[in-house]
Design a protein around this motif. Structure first.
Motif, short mmCIF file in Angstrom:
data_model
loop_
_atom_site.label_atom_id
_atom_site.label_comp_id
_atom_site.label_asym_id
_atom_site.label_seq_id
_atom_site.Cartn_x
_atom_site.Cartn_y
_atom_site.Cartn_z
N ARG A 264 0.85 -1.21 0.00
CA ARG A 264 0.00 0.00 0.00
C ARG A 264 0.88 1.26 0.00
N VAL A 265 2.02 1.19 0.69
CA VAL A 265 2.94 2.33 0.72
C VAL A 265 3.67 2.45 -0.62
N LEU A 266 4.02 1.32 -1.23
CA LEU A 266 4.80 1.34 -2.47
C LEU A 266 3.98 1.68 -3.70
N THR A 267 2.67 1.55 -3.64
CA THR A 267 1.82 1.83 -4.80
C THR A 267 1.11 3.16 -4.63
N GLN A 268 0.87 3.82 -5.75
CA GLN A 268 0.14 5.08 -5.72
C GLN A 268 -1.34 4.88 -6.00
N ARG A 269 -1.66 3.83 -6.77
CA ARG A 269 -3.07 3.53 -7.10
C ARG A 269 -3.22 2.01 -7.15
N PRO A 270 -4.45 1.51 -7.05
CA PRO A 270 -4.64 0.05 -7.02
C PRO A 270 -4.21 -0.66 -8.29
N GLY A 271 -4.17 0.03 -9.41
CA GLY A 271 -3.81 -0.60 -10.68
C GLY A 271 -2.32 -0.63 -10.96
N ASP A 272 -1.49 -0.12 -10.06
CA ASP A 272 -0.04 -0.17 -10.26
C ASP A 272 0.41 -1.62 -10.34
N PRO A 273 1.39 -1.91 -11.21
CA PRO A 273 1.81 -3.30 -11.38
C PRO A 273 2.54 -3.85 -10.15
N ILE A 274 2.17 -5.06 -9.80
CA ILE A 274 2.83 -5.83 -8.74
C ILE A 274 3.21 -7.16 -9.37
N LEU A 275 4.50 -7.49 -9.31
CA LEU A 275 4.97 -8.74 -9.90
C LEU A 275 4.87 -9.85 -8.86
N LEU A 276 4.24 -10.93 -9.24
CA LEU A 276 4.07 -12.09 -8.36
C LEU A 276 4.80 -13.26 -8.99
N ARG A 277 5.78 -13.81 -8.25
CA ARG A 277 6.58 -14.90 -8.80
C ARG A 277 6.60 -16.07 -7.82
N PRO A 278 6.13 -17.24 -8.26
CA PRO A 278 6.22 -18.42 -7.40
C PRO A 278 7.62 -19.00 -7.45
N ALA A 279 8.13 -19.37 -6.29
CA ALA A 279 9.45 -20.00 -6.21
C ALA A 279 9.28 -21.51 -6.41
N ALA A 280 10.40 -22.20 -6.54
CA ALA A 280 10.38 -23.63 -6.89
C ALA A 280 9.59 -24.51 -5.92
N PRO A 281 9.74 -24.40 -4.60
CA PRO A 281 8.99 -25.33 -3.75
C PRO A 281 7.54 -24.93 -3.53
N ALA A 282 7.09 -23.80 -4.06
CA ALA A 282 5.70 -23.36 -3.85
C ALA A 282 4.76 -24.23 -4.67
N ASP A 283 3.59 -24.50 -4.09
CA ASP A 283 2.59 -25.25 -4.85
C ASP A 283 1.53 -24.28 -5.36
N THR A 284 0.62 -24.78 -6.14
CA THR A 284 -0.40 -23.95 -6.77
C THR A 284 -1.31 -23.30 -5.74
N GLN A 285 -1.60 -23.99 -4.66
CA GLN A 285 -2.48 -23.42 -3.64
C GLN A 285 -1.87 -22.19 -2.99
N ASP A 286 -0.55 -22.19 -2.76
CA ASP A 286 0.12 -21.01 -2.21
C ASP A 286 -0.04 -19.82 -3.16
N LEU A 287 0.11 -20.06 -4.44
CA LEU A 287 -0.04 -19.01 -5.44
C LEU A 287 -1.47 -18.48 -5.47
N VAL A 288 -2.44 -19.37 -5.44
CA VAL A 288 -3.85 -18.96 -5.46
C VAL A 288 -4.19 -18.17 -4.20
#
Length: 126
Positions: A84-108
């Motif tokens: 919330r501090v790093l973004t100026q508006r809700p549509g600002d891009p946020i990159l989401l990257r799953p790491a190797a041991p993460a499963d699909t449920q963690d991402l969802v």
């Protein structure tokens, strides 16, 4: 005198085959039916050149151990507050990257938490 025709009890038709067919149809329709609405996540595809990056980096990495925002490990609630501090508006891009041991449920779970927090510019990267 002579009884050539022996009277027999009248035979009733067997209902077993009909009951088998009814149960097979019941099982088929139970397996083929949809019970309730199917939940899903709405993902919008965007190309890399749609919009220029503005503001500080906002990389959220998801793995089995937890969440890292720009390389700093924290829980999801704290990451949302810092985003919330790093973004100026809700549509600002946020990159989401799953790491190797993460499963699909963690991402969802992370996608749902960011969506509930009001962030609409979440991009899934490899």
């Amino acid at each position: 005198m002579f009884a050539f025709d022996v009277s027999r009890r009248p035979r009733r038709p067997s209902l077993t085959p009909m009951v088998d067919v009814v149960f097979l149809l019941l099982v088929f329709f139970m397996l083929a039916a949809r019970f309730g609405p199917q939940a899903g996540l709405e993902l919008v595809a965007a190309s890399a050149g749609d919009e220029a990056w503005t503001g500080p980096p906002r990389l959220v990495e998801i793995d089995a151990a937890g969440v890292r925002l720009n390389g700093v490990e924290m829980d999801m609630a704290e990451a949302i507050e810092r985003l919330r501090v790093l973004t100026q508006r809700p549509g600002d891009p946020i990159l989401l990257r799953p790491a190797a041991p993460a499963d699909t449920q963690d991402l969802v779970d992370a996608l749902e938490a960011l969506g509930r927090a009001g962030f609409s510019g979440v991009m899934l990267v490899e």
